[in-house]
Design an enzyme around this catalytic site. Structure first.
Site, mmCIF file in Angstrom:
data_model
loop_
_atom_site.group_PDB
_atom_site.id
_atom_site.type_symbol
_atom_site.label_atom_id
_atom_site.label_comp_id
_atom_site.label_asym_id
_atom_site.label_seq_id
_atom_site.Cartn_x
_atom_site.Cartn_y
_atom_site.Cartn_z
ATOM 1 C CB CYS A 31 53.968 9.657 -34.059
ATOM 2 S SG CYS A 31 54.525 9.440 -32.379
ATOM 3 C CB CYS A 34 51.584 8.327 -31.739
ATOM 4 S SG CYS A 34 52.405 9.892 -31.426
#
Length: 106
Positions: A31, A34
Site C-alpha cells: 500500500c 501506508c
C-alpha cells in the site's frame, strides 16, 4: 522504541486489556499511502505521549483483526481505549493531525 506489532495472539493482552490509549495503524506492505504514513507512526512510537501505546497490524498477516474492526481501506488508524474503539481515521494523515487525534482521546 518501535511500534508494537499486533497479532491475533497478543491483541487481547496488548490492546483489549490495556487501560491507556492504543493507537493502531492497519497497513499492508504493498500500500503506497501506508508506506508514506509508516514513518509518521514510527516517529510517534519513538517518543510516544505518556500513556500511549503505538501499534501496527499488517492486514495481510492478520485479516481477522481487520475484519473485527471493519477496516475496509488502508491505512486506517484506530484508537482503542479501555478495550473499546474510540476513534477511526482512514487515509494518510500528517503527524500534526495524528497527534491532535491522540490528544482528543487521551
Amino acid at each position: 522504541m518501535e511500534p508494537l506489532v499486533l497479532t491475533e495472539a497478543n491483541f487481547e493482552a496488548e490492546v483489549e486489556r490495556y487501560d491507556g490509549l492504543a493507537v493502531i495503524d492497519f497497513w499492508a506492505p504493498w500500500c503506497g499511502p501506508c508506506r508514506m504514513f509508516s514513518p509518521i507512526i514510527d516517529e510517534i512510537a519513538a517518543d510516544p505521549p505518556a500513556g500511549i501505546k503505538v501499534c501496527k497490524v499488517n492486514v495481510d498477516e492478520q485479516p481477522g483483526l481487520a475484519v473485527r474492526y471493519q477496516v475496509m481501506s488502508i491505512p486506517t488508524l484506530l484508537l482503542v481505549k479501555g478495550g473499546r474503539a474510540v476513534a477511526t481515521s482512514v487515509g494518510f494523515q500528517d503527524k500534526k493531525a495524528v497527534l491532535a487525534l491522540i490528544e482528543k482521546h487521551r
